[in-house]
Design a protein around this motif. Structure first.
Motif, PDB file in Angstrom:
ATOM      1  N   PHE A 170      35.308  32.300  22.227  1.00 46.20           N
ATOM      2  CA  PHE A 170      34.884  33.318  23.188  1.00 46.20           C
ATOM      3  C   PHE A 170      35.974  34.355  23.424  1.00 46.20           C
ATOM      4  O   PHE A 170      35.678  35.479  23.828  1.00 46.20           O
ATOM      5  N   THR A 201      35.688  30.891  15.175  1.00 48.87           N
ATOM      6  CA  THR A 201      35.630  31.917  16.210  1.00 48.87           C
ATOM      7  C   THR A 201      35.654  31.236  17.572  1.00 48.87           C
ATOM      8  O   THR A 201      35.588  30.008  17.665  1.00 48.87           O
ATOM      9  N   THR A 214      33.706  35.616  32.787  1.00 49.33           N
ATOM     10  CA  THR A 214      33.744  36.828  31.971  1.00 49.33           C
ATOM     11  C   THR A 214      34.204  38.013  32.806  1.00 49.33           C
ATOM     12  O   THR A 214      34.994  38.850  32.362  1.00 49.33           O
ATOM     13  N   LEU A 230      26.695  35.740  19.950  1.00 47.98           N
ATOM     14  CA  LEU A 230      27.122  36.727  20.943  1.00 47.98           C
ATOM     15  C   LEU A 230      27.831  37.911  20.282  1.00 47.98           C
ATOM     16  O   LEU A 230      27.809  39.030  20.807  1.00 47.98           O
ATOM     17  N   GLN A 231      28.462  37.672  19.133  1.00 42.14           N
ATOM     18  CA  GLN A 231      29.144  38.743  18.398  1.00 42.14           C
ATOM     19  C   GLN A 231      28.217  39.421  17.384  1.00 42.14           C
ATOM     20  O   GLN A 231      28.636  40.326  16.660  1.00 42.14           O
ATOM     21  N   VAL A 256      35.610  41.447  20.611  1.00 45.05           N
ATOM     22  CA  VAL A 256      34.535  42.218  19.982  1.00 45.05           C
ATOM     23  C   VAL A 256      33.831  43.093  21.013  1.00 45.05           C
ATOM     24  O   VAL A 256      33.425  44.223  20.718  1.00 45.05           O
ATOM     25  N   TRP A 257      33.704  42.589  22.224  1.00 43.79           N
ATOM     26  CA  TRP A 257      33.049  43.347  23.289  1.00 43.79           C
ATOM     27  C   TRP A 257      33.948  44.453  23.861  1.00 43.79           C
ATOM     28  O   TRP A 257      33.512  45.212  24.710  1.00 43.79           O
ATOM     29  N   ASP A 288      34.380  28.845  26.727  1.00 45.39           N
ATOM     30  CA  ASP A 288      33.957  28.020  25.597  1.00 45.39           C
ATOM     31  C   ASP A 288      33.553  26.620  26.044  1.00 45.39           C
ATOM     32  O   ASP A 288      32.596  26.041  25.506  1.00 45.39           O
ATOM     33  N   GLU A 320      37.582  35.712  21.021  1.00 45.14           N
ATOM     34  CA  GLU A 320      37.234  36.707  20.011  1.00 45.14           C
ATOM     35  C   GLU A 320      35.989  37.480  20.429  1.00 45.14           C
ATOM     36  O   GLU A 320      35.888  38.689  20.177  1.00 45.14           O
ATOM     37  N   THR A 321      35.056  36.794  21.067  1.00 44.85           N
ATOM     38  CA  THR A 321      33.859  37.483  21.565  1.00 44.85           C
ATOM     39  C   THR A 321      34.249  38.580  22.547  1.00 44.85           C
ATOM     40  O   THR A 321      33.742  39.708  22.476  1.00 44.85           O
ATOM     41  N   ASN A 337      29.110  31.679  19.823  1.00 48.56           N
ATOM     42  CA  ASN A 337      29.935  32.883  19.792  1.00 48.56           C
ATOM     43  C   ASN A 337      29.556  33.802  18.633  1.00 48.56           C
ATOM     44  O   ASN A 337      29.609  35.033  18.770  1.00 48.56           O
ATOM     45  N   ASP A 338      29.177  33.224  17.502  1.00 50.25           N
ATOM     46  CA  ASP A 338      28.693  34.053  16.395  1.00 50.25           C
ATOM     47  C   ASP A 338      27.498  34.895  16.831  1.00 50.25           C
ATOM     48  O   ASP A 338      27.400  36.086  16.511  1.00 50.25           O
TER      49      ASP A 338
END
Length: 250
Positions: free
Chosen positions: A134, A132, A15, A93-94, A140-141, A168, A136-137, A90-91
């Motif tokens: 990571f 979705t 990350t 985390l988002q 979103v972040w 992922d 996309e995560t 991921n859902d």
């Protein structure tokens, strides 16, 4: 005993890498994209097309021709079902808890009543997958798209999504539950899904790879349009380019 902490540490490292590469390779002002690695990307895409010519294309044609459609559909259903637990992570985390519940319910129903996902009773009951990942995560972040890449074994991506794909694999709960030799079967199922996708989208992919004046530009633009649409960053792309990577590299 150390597997989970080690994986968590890897997630943090990846990350952090994603933040670095995405932050250092933002699209330039007045441009639609950042493509600083075009020379290297073109070389990798040439190798991808050569591999497609020698292996993926003929194998997928044989697979689609000789394996009955119901069997292909069943195997694709299983592969799609195996992807759901990582989507649930991921859902969460988002903070999309409704999607997390829906994907969890779909996984439970299809794993039990659908015989491991071979059939899709959840979909027949209205429980569709909320896709979705990571990448996309990270979006979103607040992480930027980064530079466009063509990566071996992955295909078109961006620096953000490249890191997302790696994370992922680490986050996938099934990776902790399904171990060798059973994991070999799940890998095989996912591989058959790629053959099926190549067979299903053969005409569109052949058009891009073998009939376009510049396959690199066609593939790049199709991927970025599709990905940005998925993330809510743009309107729906033209249908002619959207199908190229609908499922091939997902």
């Amino acid at each position: 005993m150390t597997r989970t902490p080690a994986r968590f540490a890897l997630v943090l490292c990846l990350t952090g890498l994603g933040a670095l590469v995405a932050g250092c390779a933002q699209p330039q002002v007045g441009r639609d994209m950042s493509d600083p690695y075009e020379v290297q990307n073109r070389s990798v895409l040439s190798a991808v097309i050569a591999s497609d010519t020698r292996t993926l294309r003929p194998v997928s044609q044989a697979y689609g021709t000789h394996v009955p459609a119901p069997a292909r559909t069943g195997l694709s259903n299983v592969a799609s079902n195996l992807a759901l637990p990582a989507m649930v992570v991921n859902d969460i985390l988002q903070v999309k808890l409704g999607d997390a519940v829906q994907n969890t319910a779909r996984f439970v129903v299809n794993t039990t009543l659908g015989l491991g996902g071979l059939f899709d009773p959840a979909g027949q009951g209205g429980l569709t997958a909320e896709h979705t990942d990571f990448g996309e995560t990270l979006h979103v972040w607040g992480f930027g798209e980064g530079a466009y890449l063509v990566a071996p074994g992955i295909g078109p991506t961006t620096t953000r999504d490249f890191v997302g794909k790696a994370v992922d694999m680490v986050l996938d709960p099934l990776g902790y539950v399904i171990t060798a030799p059973a994991s070999y079967a799940t890998t095989g199922v996912k591989l058959t899904e790629r053959f099926d996708d190549r067979y299903t989208y053969a005409s569109t992919i052949d058009e891009a790879f073998y009939k376009s004046a510049d396959p690199y530009v066609v593939v790049r633009d199709a991927y970025l349009q599709k990905r940005r649409y998925e993330l809510g960053m743009s309107d729906a792309p033209d249908s002619g380019t959207y199908d190229i990577y609908e499922d091939l590299y997902e």
